[in-house]
Design a protein around this motif. Structure first.
Motif, PDB file in Angstrom:
ATOM      1  N   LYS A 161       0.713  -1.322   0.156  1.00  0.00           N
ATOM      2  CA  LYS A 161       0.040   0.118  -0.100  1.00  0.00           C
ATOM      3  C   LYS A 161       0.809   1.250   0.019  1.00  0.00           C
ATOM      4  O   LYS A 161       0.576   2.159  -0.657  1.00  0.00           O
ATOM      5  CB  LYS A 161      -0.882  -0.055   1.275  1.00  0.00           C
ATOM      6  N   ALA A 162       2.000   1.313   0.817  1.00  0.00           N
ATOM      7  CA  ALA A 162       3.071   2.390   0.669  1.00  0.00           C
ATOM      8  C   ALA A 162       3.452   2.410  -0.610  1.00  0.00           C
ATOM      9  O   ALA A 162       3.654   3.452  -1.215  1.00  0.00           O
ATOM     10  CB  ALA A 162       4.010   2.181   1.593  1.00  0.00           C
ATOM     11  N   ALA A 163       3.676   1.306  -1.402  1.00  0.00           N
ATOM     12  CA  ALA A 163       4.373   1.308  -2.770  1.00  0.00           C
ATOM     13  C   ALA A 163       3.307   2.107  -3.665  1.00  0.00           C
ATOM     14  O   ALA A 163       3.634   2.792  -4.469  1.00  0.00           O
ATOM     15  CB  ALA A 163       4.902   0.024  -3.239  1.00  0.00           C
ATOM     16  N   LEU A 164       2.055   1.641  -3.487  1.00  0.00           N
ATOM     17  CA  LEU A 164       0.563   2.079  -4.345  1.00  0.00           C
ATOM     18  C   LEU A 164       0.631   3.716  -4.238  1.00  0.00           C
ATOM     19  O   LEU A 164       0.489   4.180  -4.981  1.00  0.00           O
ATOM     20  CB  LEU A 164      -0.392   1.467  -4.257  1.00  0.00           C
ATOM     21  N   THR A 165       0.762   4.013  -3.116  1.00  0.00           N
ATOM     22  CA  THR A 165       0.733   5.424  -2.838  1.00  0.00           C
ATOM     23  C   THR A 165       1.818   6.055  -3.303  1.00  0.00           C
ATOM     24  O   THR A 165       1.562   7.294  -4.152  1.00  0.00           O
ATOM     25  CB  THR A 165       1.045   5.605  -1.322  1.00  0.00           C
ATOM     26  N   HIS A 166       3.010   5.656  -3.442  1.00  0.00           N
ATOM     27  CA  HIS A 166       4.228   6.391  -4.222  1.00  0.00           C
ATOM     28  C   HIS A 166       3.983   6.299  -5.669  1.00  0.00           C
ATOM     29  O   HIS A 166       4.314   7.261  -6.208  1.00  0.00           O
ATOM     30  CB  HIS A 166       5.411   5.995  -3.384  1.00  0.00           C
ATOM     31  N   LEU A 167       3.560   5.153  -6.267  1.00  0.00           N
ATOM     32  CA  LEU A 167       3.109   4.909  -7.618  1.00  0.00           C
ATOM     33  C   LEU A 167       2.211   6.099  -8.070  1.00  0.00           C
ATOM     34  O   LEU A 167       2.592   6.828  -9.176  1.00  0.00           O
ATOM     35  CB  LEU A 167       2.682   3.967  -7.963  1.00  0.00           C
ATOM     36  N   GLU A 174       4.873  12.343 -13.498  1.00  0.00           N
ATOM     37  CA  GLU A 174       5.269  11.845 -14.962  1.00  0.00           C
ATOM     38  C   GLU A 174       4.343  12.500 -15.835  1.00  0.00           C
ATOM     39  O   GLU A 174       4.525  13.048 -17.001  1.00  0.00           O
ATOM     40  CB  GLU A 174       5.471  10.599 -15.099  1.00  0.00           C
ATOM     41  N   TYR A 175       2.913  12.410 -15.473  1.00  0.00           N
ATOM     42  CA  TYR A 175       1.825  12.810 -16.695  1.00  0.00           C
ATOM     43  C   TYR A 175       1.269  14.367 -16.075  1.00  0.00           C
ATOM     44  O   TYR A 175      -0.071  14.568 -16.401  1.00  0.00           O
ATOM     45  CB  TYR A 175       0.624  11.775 -16.593  1.00  0.00           C
ATOM     46  N   MET A 176       2.109  15.221 -15.560  1.00  0.00           N
ATOM     47  CA  MET A 176       1.810  16.655 -15.150  1.00  0.00           C
ATOM     48  C   MET A 176       1.213  17.484 -16.344  1.00  0.00           C
ATOM     49  O   MET A 176       0.021  18.061 -16.229  1.00  0.00           O
ATOM     50  CB  MET A 176       2.837  17.095 -14.545  1.00  0.00           C
ATOM     51  N   HIS A 177       1.713  16.705 -17.453  1.00  0.00           N
ATOM     52  CA  HIS A 177       1.308  17.648 -18.546  1.00  0.00           C
ATOM     53  C   HIS A 177       0.420  17.027 -19.594  1.00  0.00           C
ATOM     54  O   HIS A 177      -0.021  17.698 -20.645  1.00  0.00           O
ATOM     55  CB  HIS A 177       2.456  18.491 -19.319  1.00  0.00           C
ATOM     56  N   GLN A 178      -0.132  15.947 -19.078  1.00  0.00           N
ATOM     57  CA  GLN A 178      -1.079  15.170 -19.891  1.00  0.00           C
ATOM     58  C   GLN A 178      -2.674  15.243 -19.324  1.00  0.00           C
ATOM     59  O   GLN A 178      -2.723  15.408 -18.150  1.00  0.00           O
ATOM     60  CB  GLN A 178      -0.646  13.909 -20.263  1.00  0.00           C
ATOM     61  N   PRO A 179      -3.535  15.235 -20.072  1.00  0.00           N
ATOM     62  CA  PRO A 179      -4.867  15.377 -19.497  1.00  0.00           C
ATOM     63  C   PRO A 179      -5.460  13.817 -19.210  1.00  0.00           C
ATOM     64  O   PRO A 179      -6.378  13.233 -19.605  1.00  0.00           O
ATOM     65  CB  PRO A 179      -5.660  15.425 -20.858  1.00  0.00           C
ATOM     66  N   ILE A 180      -4.760  13.496 -18.006  1.00  0.00           N
ATOM     67  CA  ILE A 180      -5.085  12.409 -17.101  1.00  0.00           C
ATOM     68  C   ILE A 180      -4.681  12.674 -15.869  1.00  0.00           C
ATOM     69  O   ILE A 180      -3.990  13.257 -15.547  1.00  0.00           O
ATOM     70  CB  ILE A 180      -4.263  11.275 -17.738  1.00  0.00           C
ATOM     71  N   GLY A 241      -2.539  13.741  -8.184  1.00  0.00           N
ATOM     72  CA  GLY A 241      -1.752  13.535  -6.977  1.00  0.00           C
ATOM     73  C   GLY A 241      -1.820  13.657  -5.550  1.00  0.00           C
ATOM     74  O   GLY A 241      -0.971  13.314  -4.668  1.00  0.00           O
ATOM     75  N   ALA A 242      -3.238  13.615  -5.400  1.00  0.00           N
ATOM     76  CA  ALA A 242      -3.785  13.504  -3.914  1.00  0.00           C
ATOM     77  C   ALA A 242      -3.879  12.198  -3.459  1.00  0.00           C
ATOM     78  O   ALA A 242      -4.081  11.027  -4.107  1.00  0.00           O
ATOM     79  CB  ALA A 242      -4.835  14.147  -4.083  1.00  0.00           C
TER      80      ALA A 242
END
Length: 253
Positions: A161-167, A174-180, A241-242
């Motif tokens: 669960k910690a890994a999934l949070t960081h993922l 990584e996708y900050m500039h993409q519409p997702i 990213g929340a």
């Protein structure tokens, strides 16, 4: 709870959809107008969820699959897009919860926990990203309060669960500039079949279990489901990213 936007004409894929939080999330999204691809190992449970979704006038695609077999993940996404026409939201809800004394945990239980809780979400996300970008969609990962605090007898579960949070956060960057959008919900204890597994642990130290006892009680499944569905919808367009803790204060201190 936040209001879910109208999801008419949209499609969501929800894992763990045969029962508990996954089922509640699928129904919440269907009530908002979405068609749902249902994924779980429990075929009978999927069929029951599908009947409820269809009674709401929405389409339900059943895909019975063991997410520990992570090679299936890309096919699950492809089938959802092919059969339902598109994909707008991926909700990774399914989880394996196997409390154990660390020295007694089998390799099989360790590997299954990592596969279902972490590797499968990654592979589902990887397969879904192109379609979600095309549709300006969202990924919502269900992590846990266990991602934010050490919990005895849950080394495997907490680690995944910690890994999934960081993922979630890494993908958001990584996708900050993409519409997702990539977000996560971190629940505290809920009255689900998963949570019942802790009662089967042999000879636990009560003083250690008391450290993770929710002082304000268990969370309501529907409250968590509504937040997952909200983050999957366009109403949550400002969230990226929340990681939203809904844990009745267990991680306060």
């Amino acid at each position: 709870m936040p209001t879910i936007s109208d999801m008419s004409g949209k499609v969501a894929l929800v894992t763990g959809a045969a029962a508990g939080l996954g089922q509640a999330t699928a129904l919440c999204l269907a009530r908002a107008g979405a068609d749902i691809c249902l994924v779980d190992i429990n075929l009978a449970g999927l069929q029951a969820t599908a009947r409820e979704i269809e009674s709401l006038g929405r389409r339900a695609l059943i895909q019975a699959a063991d997410l520990a077999e992570t090679s299936q993940c890309a096919t699950l996404v492809k089938n959802a897009i092919t059969e339902l026409g598109r994909l707008d939201a991926l909700c990774n809800v399914a989880a394996v919860f196997i409390p154990s004394h660390t020295t007694e945990m089998s390799d099989a239980d360790w590997e299954r926990t990592l596969a279902v809780n972490y590797t499968a979400p990654f592979k589902l996300i990887r397969a879904a990203i192109p379609e979600l970008i095309r549709n300006q969609g969202a990924v919502v990962n269900v992590t846990s309060c266990a991602a934010h605090m050490g919990q005895a007898y849950l080394a495997a579960y907490s680690s995944t669960k910690a890994a999934l949070t960081h993922l979630t956060k890494s993908l958001a960057m990584e996708y900050m500039h993409q519409p997702i959008r990539f977000n996560a919900v971190a629940p505290g204890g809920m009255m689900t079949a998963l949570a019942a597994g802790l009662r089967n642990l042999e000879n636990p130290d009560p003083s250690l279990l008391s450290r993770i006892a929710p002082l304000r009680g268990l969370n309501e499944i529907d409250d968590i489901a509504e937040m997952v569905a909200f983050l999957a919808s366009d109403a949550a367009r400002g969230y990226h990213g929340a990681v939203i803790n809904i844990d009745n204060g267990i991680t306060v201190g």
